[in-house]
Write a protein that holds these residues in place. Sequence first.
Motif, PDB file in Angstrom:
ATOM      1  N   LEU A  97     -62.391  11.042  20.645  1.00  0.00           N
ATOM      2  CA  LEU A  97     -61.680  10.469  19.506  1.00  0.00           C
ATOM      3  C   LEU A  97     -62.537  10.680  18.270  1.00  0.00           C
ATOM      4  CD1 LEU A  97     -60.391   7.056  20.897  1.00  0.00           C
ATOM      5  CD2 LEU A  97     -59.146   9.193  20.703  1.00  0.00           C
ATOM      6  N   THR A  98     -61.920  11.147  17.207  1.00  0.00           N
ATOM      7  CA  THR A  98     -62.599  11.318  15.934  1.00  0.00           C
ATOM      8  C   THR A  98     -61.935  10.408  14.914  1.00  0.00           C
ATOM      9  OG1 THR A  98     -61.135  13.075  15.142  1.00  0.00           O
ATOM     10  CG2 THR A  98     -63.026  13.753  16.495  1.00  0.00           C
ATOM     11  N   PRO A  99     -62.543  10.212  13.758  1.00  0.00           N
ATOM     12  CA  PRO A  99     -61.897   9.390  12.734  1.00  0.00           C
ATOM     13  C   PRO A  99     -60.515   9.929  12.335  1.00  0.00           C
ATOM     14  CG  PRO A  99     -64.205   9.666  12.208  1.00  0.00           C
ATOM     15  CD  PRO A  99     -63.921  10.565  13.379  1.00  0.00           C
ATOM     16  N   GLU A 100     -60.302  11.227  12.460  1.00  0.00           N
ATOM     17  CA  GLU A 100     -59.033  11.829  12.061  1.00  0.00           C
ATOM     18  C   GLU A 100     -57.974  11.779  13.165  1.00  0.00           C
ATOM     19  OE1 GLU A 100     -62.024  13.604  11.788  1.00  0.00           O
ATOM     20  OE2 GLU A 100     -62.293  12.925   9.728  1.00  0.00           O
ATOM     21  N   THR A 101     -58.337  11.299  14.340  1.00  0.00           N
ATOM     22  CA  THR A 101     -57.395  11.246  15.462  1.00  0.00           C
ATOM     23  C   THR A 101     -56.216  10.346  15.118  1.00  0.00           C
ATOM     24  OG1 THR A 101     -59.176  11.582  17.066  1.00  0.00           O
ATOM     25  CG2 THR A 101     -57.121  10.675  17.897  1.00  0.00           C
ATOM     26  N   ALA A 136     -50.798  11.330  18.225  1.00  0.00           N
ATOM     27  CA  ALA A 136     -51.305  12.481  18.979  1.00  0.00           C
ATOM     28  C   ALA A 136     -51.847  12.057  20.344  1.00  0.00           C
ATOM     29  CB  ALA A 136     -52.388  13.208  18.189  1.00  0.00           C
ATOM     30  N   LEU A 137     -52.167  10.781  20.481  1.00  0.00           N
ATOM     31  CA  LEU A 137     -52.660  10.246  21.752  1.00  0.00           C
ATOM     32  C   LEU A 137     -51.512   9.724  22.616  1.00  0.00           C
ATOM     33  CD1 LEU A 137     -55.706   8.256  20.331  1.00  0.00           C
ATOM     34  CD2 LEU A 137     -55.767  10.463  21.516  1.00  0.00           C
ATOM     35  N   GLY A 138     -50.294   9.849  22.114  1.00  0.00           N
ATOM     36  CA  GLY A 138     -49.126   9.391  22.854  1.00  0.00           C
ATOM     37  C   GLY A 138     -48.704   7.971  22.536  1.00  0.00           C
ATOM     38  N   ALA A 139     -49.273   7.383  21.497  1.00  0.00           N
ATOM     39  CA  ALA A 139     -48.941   6.001  21.143  1.00  0.00           C
ATOM     40  C   ALA A 139     -47.601   5.945  20.415  1.00  0.00           C
ATOM     41  CB  ALA A 139     -50.033   5.410  20.261  1.00  0.00           C
ATOM     42  N   ASP A 140     -46.785   4.973  20.800  1.00  0.00           N
ATOM     43  CA  ASP A 140     -45.541   4.728  20.075  1.00  0.00           C
ATOM     44  C   ASP A 140     -45.760   3.519  19.162  1.00  0.00           C
ATOM     45  OD1 ASP A 140     -45.437   2.495  21.734  1.00  0.00           O
ATOM     46  OD2 ASP A 140     -43.836   3.290  22.996  1.00  0.00           O
ATOM     47  N   ILE A 192     -61.461   0.323  21.232  1.00  0.00           N
ATOM     48  CA  ILE A 192     -60.238  -0.479  21.366  1.00  0.00           C
ATOM     49  C   ILE A 192     -59.033   0.424  21.607  1.00  0.00           C
ATOM     50  CG2 ILE A 192     -58.647  -1.977  20.086  1.00  0.00           C
ATOM     51  CD1 ILE A 192     -61.222  -3.303  18.909  1.00  0.00           C
ATOM     52  N   VAL A 193     -58.967   1.541  20.900  1.00  0.00           N
ATOM     53  CA  VAL A 193     -57.863   2.483  21.079  1.00  0.00           C
ATOM     54  C   VAL A 193     -57.884   3.038  22.504  1.00  0.00           C
ATOM     55  CG1 VAL A 193     -56.938   4.730  20.365  1.00  0.00           C
ATOM     56  CG2 VAL A 193     -57.631   3.060  18.635  1.00  0.00           C
ATOM     57  N   ARG A 194     -59.066   3.414  22.979  1.00  0.00           N
ATOM     58  CA  ARG A 194     -59.192   3.915  24.356  1.00  0.00           C
ATOM     59  C   ARG A 194     -58.678   2.882  25.362  1.00  0.00           C
ATOM     60  NH1 ARG A 194     -64.130   6.057  22.684  1.00  0.00           N
ATOM     61  NH2 ARG A 194     -64.099   8.322  22.687  1.00  0.00           N
ATOM     62  N   GLU A 195     -59.091   1.646  25.159  1.00  0.00           N
ATOM     63  CA  GLU A 195     -58.696   0.569  26.069  1.00  0.00           C
ATOM     64  C   GLU A 195     -57.192   0.322  26.025  1.00  0.00           C
ATOM     65  OE1 GLU A 195     -59.372  -4.207  26.350  1.00  0.00           O
ATOM     66  OE2 GLU A 195     -61.107  -2.981  25.806  1.00  0.00           O
ATOM     67  N   GLN A 196     -56.628   0.215  24.828  1.00  0.00           N
ATOM     68  CA  GLN A 196     -55.203  -0.086  24.679  1.00  0.00           C
ATOM     69  C   GLN A 196     -54.310   1.033  25.212  1.00  0.00           C
ATOM     70  OE1 GLN A 196     -53.442  -2.858  23.686  1.00  0.00           O
ATOM     71  NE2 GLN A 196     -55.463  -3.768  23.905  1.00  0.00           N
ATOM     72  N   LEU A 197     -54.748   2.275  25.067  1.00  0.00           N
ATOM     73  CA  LEU A 197     -53.938   3.413  25.510  1.00  0.00           C
ATOM     74  C   LEU A 197     -54.361   3.914  26.887  1.00  0.00           C
ATOM     75  CD1 LEU A 197     -53.655   5.397  22.147  1.00  0.00           C
ATOM     76  CD2 LEU A 197     -52.039   3.753  23.139  1.00  0.00           C
ATOM     77  N   ALA A 198     -55.289   3.189  27.526  1.00  0.00           N
ATOM     78  CA  ALA A 198     -55.783   3.544  28.867  1.00  0.00           C
ATOM     79  C   ALA A 198     -56.261   4.991  28.916  1.00  0.00           C
ATOM     80  CB  ALA A 198     -54.708   3.290  29.922  1.00  0.00           C
ATOM     81  N   LEU A 199     -57.049   5.373  27.904  1.00  0.00           N
ATOM     82  CA  LEU A 199     -57.611   6.724  27.850  1.00  0.00           C
ATOM     83  C   LEU A 199     -58.918   6.768  28.615  1.00  0.00           C
ATOM     84  CD1 LEU A 199     -57.082   7.432  24.033  1.00  0.00           C
ATOM     85  CD2 LEU A 199     -55.674   8.252  25.930  1.00  0.00           C
ATOM     86  N   PRO A 200     -59.251   7.907  29.226  1.00  0.00           N
ATOM     87  CA  PRO A 200     -60.544   8.021  29.911  1.00  0.00           C
ATOM     88  C   PRO A 200     -61.699   7.877  28.917  1.00  0.00           C
ATOM     89  CG  PRO A 200     -59.190  10.006  30.241  1.00  0.00           C
ATOM     90  CD  PRO A 200     -58.454   9.112  29.307  1.00  0.00           C
TER      91      PRO A 200
END
Length: 140
Positions: free
Chosen positions: A80-84, A88-92, A67-75
């Motif tokens: 992604l790890t549990p500690e991510t 750090a992924l650029g999310a505001d 879900i995080v990948r999809e919402q932030l349009a990450l490849p």
Amino acid sequence: MASVSATSLRFQPSFNLPTTTTQASYRSSGIVSLGWTRRSFPCLRSSRFRICAVQAQPETVQKVCEIVREQLALPAESELTPETKFSALGADSLDTVEIVMSLEEAFDINVEEEGSENITTVQEAADLIEKLVQEKGGAS
């Protein structure tokens, strides 16, 4: 020292210690230590401690990552790890709200505003989801 099987620890004393330094730490070994720099130890009878001992299942962590990948349009190959941390992924803050809304929809849960403020990592999100799903199952 006490042994706890958890991935998150919230220490919220119900008393004020204006002249005392209080610290709580959690190590991956499962040991929780509490310490006060004052010589007198506060009465535990008048204190309340809340320990969140819900640990998310690997499937939940994986779904949160998707879900995080999809919402932030990450490849798809982004690691992604549990500690991510979302930041750090650029999310505001708006991105985080959208992530929480997607999690609510995917897991059919309702995250209260105070709970969503504490979500900064994949693991925190997964742990909160597990807790809410368990509560929902117990309430049915």
